[in-house]
Design a protein around this motif. Sequence first.
Motif, PDB file in Angstrom:
ATOM      1  N   CYS A  72       0.775  -1.057   0.074  1.00 43.78           N
ATOM      2  CA  CYS A  72       0.005   0.079  -0.062  1.00 43.78           C
ATOM      3  C   CYS A  72       0.717   1.397   0.118  1.00 43.78           C
ATOM      4  N   GLU A  73       1.960   1.288   0.998  1.00 50.78           N
ATOM      5  CA  GLU A  73       2.820   2.282   0.887  1.00 50.78           C
ATOM      6  C   GLU A  73       3.530   2.687  -0.535  1.00 50.78           C
ATOM      7  N   CYS A  74       3.797   1.388  -1.273  1.00 51.88           N
ATOM      8  CA  CYS A  74       4.314   1.646  -2.418  1.00 51.88           C
ATOM      9  C   CYS A  74       3.299   1.978  -3.523  1.00 51.88           C
ATOM     10  N   LEU A  75       2.308   1.893  -3.353  1.00 53.52           N
ATOM     11  CA  LEU A  75       1.185   2.156  -4.429  1.00 53.52           C
ATOM     12  C   LEU A  75       0.945   3.928  -4.247  1.00 53.52           C
ATOM     13  N   LYS A  76       0.919   4.054  -2.758  1.00 59.85           N
ATOM     14  CA  LYS A  76       0.916   5.472  -2.674  1.00 59.85           C
ATOM     15  C   LYS A  76       2.044   6.377  -2.898  1.00 59.85           C
ATOM     16  N   LYS A  77       3.158   5.887  -2.926  1.00 62.06           N
ATOM     17  CA  LYS A  77       4.240   6.506  -3.400  1.00 62.06           C
ATOM     18  C   LYS A  77       4.283   6.723  -4.926  1.00 62.06           C
ATOM     19  N   ALA A  78       3.802   5.602  -5.550  1.00 66.30           N
ATOM     20  CA  ALA A  78       3.731   5.462  -7.127  1.00 66.30           C
ATOM     21  C   ALA A  78       2.630   6.590  -7.582  1.00 66.30           C
TER      22      ALA A  78
ATOM     23  N   SER B 135       1.774   9.274  -6.145  1.00 65.75           N
ATOM     24  CA  SER B 135       2.294  10.913  -5.872  1.00 65.75           C
ATOM     25  C   SER B 135       3.210  11.331  -6.818  1.00 65.75           C
ATOM     26  N   SER B 136       4.232  10.185  -7.034  1.00 66.57           N
ATOM     27  CA  SER B 136       5.206  10.403  -8.021  1.00 66.57           C
ATOM     28  C   SER B 136       5.254  10.440  -9.469  1.00 66.57           C
ATOM     29  N   GLN B 137       4.133   9.524  -9.891  1.00 69.85           N
ATOM     30  CA  GLN B 137       3.812   9.424 -10.994  1.00 69.85           C
ATOM     31  C   GLN B 137       4.925   8.671 -12.166  1.00 69.85           C
ATOM     32  N   ALA B 138       6.139   8.266 -11.295  1.00 68.59           N
ATOM     33  CA  ALA B 138       7.436   7.843 -11.903  1.00 68.59           C
ATOM     34  C   ALA B 138       7.198   6.278 -12.388  1.00 68.59           C
ATOM     35  N   GLU B 139       7.574   5.876 -13.762  1.00 70.52           N
ATOM     36  CA  GLU B 139       7.328   4.749 -14.085  1.00 70.52           C
ATOM     37  C   GLU B 139       8.226   3.617 -13.264  1.00 70.52           C
ATOM     38  N   SER B 140       9.404   4.158 -12.772  1.00 70.64           N
ATOM     39  CA  SER B 140      10.132   3.359 -12.072  1.00 70.64           C
ATOM     40  C   SER B 140       9.354   3.022 -10.742  1.00 70.64           C
ATOM     41  N   ASP B 141       8.801   3.952 -10.171  1.00 74.93           N
ATOM     42  CA  ASP B 141       7.976   3.614  -8.701  1.00 74.93           C
ATOM     43  C   ASP B 141       6.807   2.570  -9.229  1.00 74.93           C
ATOM     44  N   LYS B 142       6.152   2.748 -10.380  1.00 72.56           N
ATOM     45  CA  LYS B 142       5.038   1.752 -10.527  1.00 72.56           C
ATOM     46  C   LYS B 142       5.715   0.707 -10.958  1.00 72.56           C
TER      47      LYS B 142
ATOM     48  N   GLU C  59       8.454  -0.720  -9.625  1.00 70.61           N
ATOM     49  CA  GLU C  59       8.765  -1.229  -8.408  1.00 70.61           C
ATOM     50  C   GLU C  59       7.540  -2.112  -7.642  1.00 70.61           C
ATOM     51  N   CYS C  60       6.516  -1.523  -7.659  1.00 70.54           N
ATOM     52  CA  CYS C  60       5.396  -1.857  -7.020  1.00 70.54           C
ATOM     53  C   CYS C  60       4.993  -3.394  -7.660  1.00 70.54           C
ATOM     54  N   LEU C  61       5.109  -3.433  -9.029  1.00 68.94           N
ATOM     55  CA  LEU C  61       4.678  -4.617  -9.920  1.00 68.94           C
ATOM     56  C   LEU C  61       5.651  -5.571  -9.304  1.00 68.94           C
ATOM     57  N   ASN C  62       6.851  -5.379  -9.217  1.00 73.00           N
ATOM     58  CA  ASN C  62       7.935  -6.163  -8.732  1.00 73.00           C
ATOM     59  C   ASN C  62       7.735  -6.940  -7.421  1.00 73.00           C
ATOM     60  N   LEU C  63       7.358  -5.724  -6.345  1.00 70.11           N
ATOM     61  CA  LEU C  63       7.037  -6.081  -5.201  1.00 70.11           C
ATOM     62  C   LEU C  63       5.620  -7.105  -4.947  1.00 70.11           C
ATOM     63  N   ARG C  64       4.741  -6.616  -5.672  1.00 65.39           N
ATOM     64  CA  ARG C  64       3.504  -7.691  -5.615  1.00 65.39           C
ATOM     65  C   ARG C  64       3.995  -8.906  -6.174  1.00 65.39           C
ATOM     66  N   GLU C  65       4.831  -9.299  -7.010  1.00 59.74           N
ATOM     67  CA  GLU C  65       5.104 -10.351  -7.619  1.00 59.74           C
ATOM     68  C   GLU C  65       5.733 -11.288  -6.415  1.00 59.74           C
ATOM     69  N   LYS C  66       6.578 -10.398  -5.843  1.00 60.84           N
ATOM     70  CA  LYS C  66       7.476 -11.102  -4.747  1.00 60.84           C
ATOM     71  C   LYS C  66       6.682 -11.496  -3.497  1.00 60.84           C
ATOM     72  N   HIS C  67       5.607 -10.549  -3.336  1.00 56.76           N
ATOM     73  CA  HIS C  67       4.659 -11.116  -2.162  1.00 56.76           C
ATOM     74  C   HIS C  67       3.906 -12.479  -2.630  1.00 56.76           C
ATOM     75  N   VAL C  68       3.434 -12.446  -3.705  1.00 54.80           N
ATOM     76  CA  VAL C  68       2.657 -13.495  -4.162  1.00 54.80           C
ATOM     77  C   VAL C  68       3.081 -14.784  -3.922  1.00 54.80           C
ATOM     78  N   LYS C  69       4.568 -14.712  -4.550  1.00 53.93           N
ATOM     79  CA  LYS C  69       5.264 -16.052  -4.039  1.00 53.93           C
ATOM     80  C   LYS C  69       5.339 -16.396  -2.915  1.00 53.93           C
ATOM     81  N   ALA C  70       5.857 -15.256  -1.983  1.00 56.03           N
ATOM     82  CA  ALA C  70       6.185 -15.502  -0.737  1.00 56.03           C
ATOM     83  C   ALA C  70       4.874 -16.165   0.122  1.00 56.03           C
ATOM     84  N   LEU C  71       3.776 -15.580  -0.275  1.00 54.42           N
ATOM     85  CA  LEU C  71       2.434 -15.987   0.328  1.00 54.42           C
ATOM     86  C   LEU C  71       1.741 -17.013  -0.163  1.00 54.42           C
ATOM     87  N   LYS C  72       2.266 -17.782  -1.243  1.00 55.68           N
ATOM     88  CA  LYS C  72       1.705 -18.844  -2.054  1.00 55.68           C
ATOM     89  C   LYS C  72       0.404 -18.420  -2.329  1.00 55.68           C
TER      90      LYS C  72
END
Length: 142
Positions: free
Chosen positions: A29-35, A37-44, A46-59
């Motif tokens: 959620c914090e990542c999405l808020k940052k993305a 507000s910044s509108q930067a592609e790199s932040d967006k 980063e959130c996609l990568n984070l979500r992928e990492k979370h989905v793998k970790a949480l099965k």
Amino acid sequence: MKKITLIWILFFLPYFVFANADTKSKEMCECLKKAKSSQAESDKKECLNLREKHVKALKKGSKQHEGYLKSLNQCEQELAGLPQVDPNLSTEEKTKLVCDCMKQATKQNRMGCFKLQSDYAKTISDSEEKKAFNLNSQSCGE
């Protein structure tokens, strides 16, 4: 001693597992808020990568993953400026909220209203009532 340790682990394990899902959803959620507000592609990205990492970790498909998605859904609704879904509202109140959203939304933000409509439809168990809700809330968006 081994039995006590095993009992302790089995007793507290669900707390740590769900706390892990909660922590990950807050992080996302914090990542999405940052993305947002910044509108930067790199932040967006980063959130996609984070979500992928979370989905793998949480099965994916597990109880932890379901809790993660539920918490994340609340965050996404908040970021979109949509009200939280209240299942205790009457069908008429739910229809009015969806219609108000449709009337106030720009074309770009209408997807949030469709999501609100879908979420409210899920809270209605009676099939006839759900059908009436869908028809009424769809007609107000035209």
